[in-house]
Design a protein around this motif. Structure first.
Motif, PDB file in Angstrom:
ATOM      1  N   GLN A 105       0.835  -1.209   0.000  1.00  0.00           N
ATOM      2  CA  GLN A 105       0.000   0.000   0.000  1.00  0.00           C
ATOM      3  C   GLN A 105       0.868   1.257   0.000  1.00  0.00           C
ATOM      4  O   GLN A 105       2.004   1.210   0.471  1.00  0.00           O
ATOM      5  CB  GLN A 105      -0.900   0.017   1.248  1.00  0.00           C
ATOM      6  N   PRO A 106       0.312   2.382  -0.510  1.00  0.00           N
ATOM      7  CA  PRO A 106       1.130   3.599  -0.527  1.00  0.00           C
ATOM      8  C   PRO A 106       1.580   4.005   0.883  1.00  0.00           C
ATOM      9  O   PRO A 106       0.817   3.867   1.836  1.00  0.00           O
ATOM     10  CB  PRO A 106       0.168   4.658  -1.082  1.00  0.00           C
ATOM     11  N   LYS A 107       2.805   4.486   0.962  1.00  0.00           N
ATOM     12  CA  LYS A 107       3.260   5.048   2.240  1.00  0.00           C
ATOM     13  C   LYS A 107       2.508   6.352   2.458  1.00  0.00           C
ATOM     14  O   LYS A 107       2.141   7.032   1.494  1.00  0.00           O
ATOM     15  CB  LYS A 107       4.760   5.345   2.171  1.00  0.00           C
ATOM     16  N   MET A 108       2.319   6.723   3.714  1.00  0.00           N
ATOM     17  CA  MET A 108       1.589   7.969   4.003  1.00  0.00           C
ATOM     18  C   MET A 108       2.497   8.931   4.762  1.00  0.00           C
ATOM     19  O   MET A 108       3.079   8.557   5.784  1.00  0.00           O
ATOM     20  CB  MET A 108       0.351   7.661   4.837  1.00  0.00           C
ATOM     21  N   MET A 109       2.618  10.131   4.217  1.00  0.00           N
ATOM     22  CA  MET A 109       3.484  11.131   4.836  1.00  0.00           C
ATOM     23  C   MET A 109       2.640  12.224   5.463  1.00  0.00           C
ATOM     24  O   MET A 109       1.719  12.746   4.819  1.00  0.00           O
ATOM     25  CB  MET A 109       4.391  11.767   3.770  1.00  0.00           C
ATOM     26  N   CYS A 333       8.842  15.783   1.374  1.00  0.00           N
ATOM     27  CA  CYS A 333       9.029  17.238   1.337  1.00  0.00           C
ATOM     28  C   CYS A 333       9.554  17.604  -0.054  1.00  0.00           C
ATOM     29  O   CYS A 333      10.007  16.741  -0.787  1.00  0.00           O
ATOM     30  CB  CYS A 333      10.010  17.710   2.410  1.00  0.00           C
ATOM     31  N   TYR A 334       9.441  18.879  -0.394  1.00  0.00           N
ATOM     32  CA  TYR A 334       9.991  19.329  -1.665  1.00  0.00           C
ATOM     33  C   TYR A 334      11.494  19.514  -1.483  1.00  0.00           C
ATOM     34  O   TYR A 334      11.948  19.938  -0.415  1.00  0.00           O
ATOM     35  CB  TYR A 334       9.296  20.614  -2.127  1.00  0.00           C
ATOM     36  N   LEU A 335      12.260  19.211  -2.531  1.00  0.00           N
ATOM     37  CA  LEU A 335      13.686  19.051  -2.301  1.00  0.00           C
ATOM     38  C   LEU A 335      14.549  20.075  -3.043  1.00  0.00           C
ATOM     39  O   LEU A 335      15.169  20.928  -2.429  1.00  0.00           O
ATOM     40  CB  LEU A 335      14.086  17.618  -2.697  1.00  0.00           C
ATOM     41  N   GLY A 336      14.577  19.984  -4.390  1.00  0.00           N
ATOM     42  CA  GLY A 336      15.526  20.843  -5.085  1.00  0.00           C
ATOM     43  C   GLY A 336      15.023  21.362  -6.409  1.00  0.00           C
ATOM     44  O   GLY A 336      14.067  20.838  -6.985  1.00  0.00           O
ATOM     45  N   ILE A 337      15.691  22.418  -6.894  1.00  0.00           N
ATOM     46  CA  ILE A 337      15.317  22.959  -8.197  1.00  0.00           C
ATOM     47  C   ILE A 337      16.522  22.957  -9.139  1.00  0.00           C
ATOM     48  O   ILE A 337      17.664  22.965  -8.706  1.00  0.00           O
ATOM     49  CB  ILE A 337      14.672  24.359  -8.091  1.00  0.00           C
ATOM     50  N   THR A 413      14.948  15.413   7.618  1.00  0.00           N
ATOM     51  CA  THR A 413      14.205  15.726   8.837  1.00  0.00           C
ATOM     52  C   THR A 413      13.301  16.880   8.444  1.00  0.00           C
ATOM     53  O   THR A 413      13.780  17.951   8.059  1.00  0.00           O
ATOM     54  CB  THR A 413      15.171  16.116   9.969  1.00  0.00           C
ATOM     55  N   THR A 414      12.003  16.635   8.478  1.00  0.00           N
ATOM     56  CA  THR A 414      11.078  17.617   7.891  1.00  0.00           C
ATOM     57  C   THR A 414      10.346  18.423   8.979  1.00  0.00           C
ATOM     58  O   THR A 414      10.378  18.075  10.154  1.00  0.00           O
ATOM     59  CB  THR A 414      10.015  16.906   7.030  1.00  0.00           C
ATOM     60  N   PHE A 415       9.677  19.466   8.506  1.00  0.00           N
ATOM     61  CA  PHE A 415       8.826  20.259   9.403  1.00  0.00           C
ATOM     62  C   PHE A 415       7.526  19.524   9.696  1.00  0.00           C
ATOM     63  O   PHE A 415       6.686  20.025  10.422  1.00  0.00           O
ATOM     64  CB  PHE A 415       8.491  21.604   8.739  1.00  0.00           C
ATOM     65  N   THR A 416       7.344  18.369   9.082  1.00  0.00           N
ATOM     66  CA  THR A 416       6.037  17.706   9.171  1.00  0.00           C
ATOM     67  C   THR A 416       6.085  16.339   9.875  1.00  0.00           C
ATOM     68  O   THR A 416       5.214  15.506   9.664  1.00  0.00           O
ATOM     69  CB  THR A 416       5.449  17.534   7.752  1.00  0.00           C
TER      70      THR A 416
END
Ligand code: AMP
Length: 611
Positions: A105-109, A333-337, A413-416
């Motif tokens: 099953q999909p992981k949940m973040m 999380c969003y990572l890079g551009i 390590t995220t804010f979430t």
């Protein structure tokens, strides 16, 4: 942490911000970690390791580097109604379902309201970077084909859905830079249409009607863009007819979608219909994008990582337009551009934005990546668990301490609510922008097959093949070897498995019955994870799985080839996924039967177990 400016007008301020962020990468990272720890030190999760300490030294010494399995119990507790503060001080407002799976099953973040602003900040920075390299983008429109996916409600009432669905449904998306000036061909209503076929049809119709204004086209991933081209191949006559009559097909029943499209379609346009029918009616669709949308300057789709397999097909349709991969992001999380959006796909690097999360890097031995370079050997880890052990012991490093040319696995390590979480991506350092490192995406850990957002690893494949071969054993057939490759020569692409079969006790090839072999294909498909089955059944982004049966001795020939390419005799293991064209040719030359799955596999949105 998220400085304010107006992305609609202020390119200069945005670029300055990027310079500041990347120059002060170290300070930004320190600040991010301090903030995350100060806010969350009293959560059940961090308390168990840090005992009230919130300094970096304790964090590095005590908080373990984890995989999804380690945090899954916490996330499931939240999904089942416990308060967010077991992992996060801020309220968790929704769960983002990843294309990575766990237990099928999909992981949940976890995600928060504030995180939407962080994503918006990230998207806004892409605008000035593109403007820096391509002039005049304000003189026309963008045809971006975006889609939403199904969502579910957890027992605690939280929504669980893919990150992009969450973003497209947010007010931040409606308010994205320039949207109010109608600079995108797809009205928001067509993107938000839950029926993906109606959504695709309407977005293409709007794109065709506004063809003279379109300056750029795109989708998130290359696979989705090619799916749109395939859809156009199937529907151009009907689309042309709608343009000719000024009437949207009756099967477009979603009311807001229909209204929005009708407004754009306007009056009958005979010339435009003629032109579309003329171009689409040609035998070859080579360069069709340039022909249908003549002012297009580039195609914006991710073509790095597993999407690189689509580059040749995109080049065929694009007529030489640049392929632009702008960003690297995940549900975590969003990572890079990509700061040089016009660079060749093979040279694309992403600069991780130091205010998105606290980034750490587990060194990966280059030799463990050689497997991919040899290609024949696939991307699996030749040294099995030893490599994992070595990696755990290897010293984890901070963002500013990574070394040029070295390979790392990304830990965030995220804010979430994720702490020292292994994303599963292997990256290579290609350079620095100011003090912020830039990375080439190398591959995802342990993924052997991927066509769209599906990610099948060796274990999933082995399990699925094992289920299917049970059907053959009572018939006296033995599956002696297998391997696979993603066939993307047609749209949508599909999984191909090569099977070497023989009769028990002798080397003879069994008599193959279509019905039995087709059932094997179906069993494999039904045994793959839910993201694969969703792509097959709901999104139609993966085609029916194929089994190609090869003659006895084929895998010996494959081994000879791999050894000739540098594989070690002692360590040789049959690659479970083949990338080298030469190796595929060797297998294909020995095929005696090809069989396709005739049934669409079972899929329904996943359900959470309630306690
Ligand atoms: P998901 O968790 O479903 O959002 O998928 C995120 C994953 O997609 C990342 O961890 C990467 O493995 C992959 N991905 C995202 N962006 C890129 C990119 N620009 N290039 C290559 N792979 C990417």
């Amino acid at each position: 942490m998220l400085p304010g400016y107006d992305p609609n007008y202020d390119d200069e301020a945005s670029m300055k911000l990027l310079e500041q962020l990347t120059t002060n990468a170290y300070e930004a990272q320190q600040q991010v970690l301090e903030q995350i720890l100060a806010q969350n030190v009293h959560t059940e999760y961090l308390r168990s390791f840090l005992n009230g300490h919130s300094d970096k030294k304790h964090f590095k010494e005590k908080v373990p580097v984890v995989n999804y399995e380690d945090v899954r119990p916490y996330i499931e507790r939240i999904a089942n109604g416990e308060p967010s503060d077991i992992i996060l001080a801020h309220p968790i407002t929704e769960l983002l379902t990843s294309s990575g799976t766990s237990g099928g099953q999909p992981k949940m973040m976890p995600s928060t309201a504030e995180d939407l602003d962080r994503k918006t900040f990230f998207y806004n920075l892409l605008v000035p970077v593109m403007n820096k390299y391509v002039d005049g983008l304000d003189q026309g429109k963008g045809m971006y084909l975006f889609f939403i996916k199904p969502e579910i409600i957890t027992p605690s009432g939280l929504l669980a859905r893919p990150v992009l669905t969450s973003y497209y449904k947010s007010k931040n998306f409606r308010k994205r830079p320039f949207n109010r000036f109608n600079v995108y061909t797809s009205p928001d209503e067509t993107i938000l249409c839950p029926d993906s076929k109606q959504s695709m049809y309407c977005q293409l119709l709007c794109g065709l009607v506004q063809r003279n204004e379109v300056l750029r086209v795109g989708a998130v991933f290359a696979s989705a863009f090619l799916r749109a081209i395939k859809f156009l191949e199937d529907y151009w006559k009907e689309l042309g007819c709608n343009i000719r009559t000024g009437h949207v097909s009756d099967w477009i029943t979603d009311p807001s979608c229909r209204n929005a499209v009708s407004l754009i379609l306007g009056k009958p346009r005979l010339d435009l219909a003629d032109l579309i029918e003329h171009e689409c009616g040609k035998k070859s669709w080579e360069g069709i994008i340039k022909k249908l949308w003549p002012r297009t300057k580039y195609i914006e789709v991710i073509v790095t990582g597993s999407m690189a397999q689509y580059i040749p097909t995109l080049e065929f349709y694009s007529g030489g337009l640049p392929l632009v991969s702008t960003m690297y992001a995940s549900s975590e999380c969003y990572l890079g551009i990509n700061l040089k959006p016009l660079s060749k796909p093979s040279e694309v690097s992403y600069t991780l934005l130091p205010n998105m999360a606290y980034f750490e890097f587990l060194p990966v031995e280059k030799n463990s990546e050689v497997a991919e370079e040899i290609q024949c050997v696939g991307i699996s880890d030749q040294n099995g668990t030893c490599k994992e052990d070595r990696k755990e012991r290897a010293e984890i490093v901070d963002l500013v301490d990574v070394k040029l040319g070295h390979y790392y696995e990304l830990v965030v390590t995220t804010f979430t609510g994720l702490y020292r979480y292994r994303v599963g991506d292997i990256l290579m350092v290609t350079g620095f922008h100011n003090n912020a490192p830039q990375f080439r995406f190398v591959h995802r850990r342990n993924v052997v097959l991927s066509i769209d957002t599906d990610k099948t690893n060796e274990e999933d494949l082995l399990n699925a093949v094992t289920q299917a071969k049970r059907l053959l054993e009572p018939l006296g057939f033995l599956l002696t070897e297998y391997t696979s490759y993603p066939d993307t020569s047609s749209i949508p692409g599909h999984y191909v498995l090569f099977w070497e079969l023989k009769m028990k006790g002798k080397d003879d090839l069994p008599e193959l019955e279509n019905a039995i072999m087709e059932q094997c294909c179906s069993i494999v498909e039904n045994s793959l994870d839910s993201v694969y089955r969703r792509c097959r059944k709901k999104d139609n982004s993966v085609g029916p799985l194929e089994i190609r049966v090869v003659i006895h001795g084929t895998f010996d020939s494959l081994m000879d080839y791999c050894l000739s390419q540098g594989s070690s005799v002692n360590q040789y293991k049959t690659p479970r996924c083949i990338k080298s064209e030469e190796a595929i040719k060797i297998l294909d030359a020995r095929v005696v039967g090809k069989f396709f799955s005739k049934k669409v596999p079972f899929w329904e949105p996943f359900k959470l177990q309630t306690k």
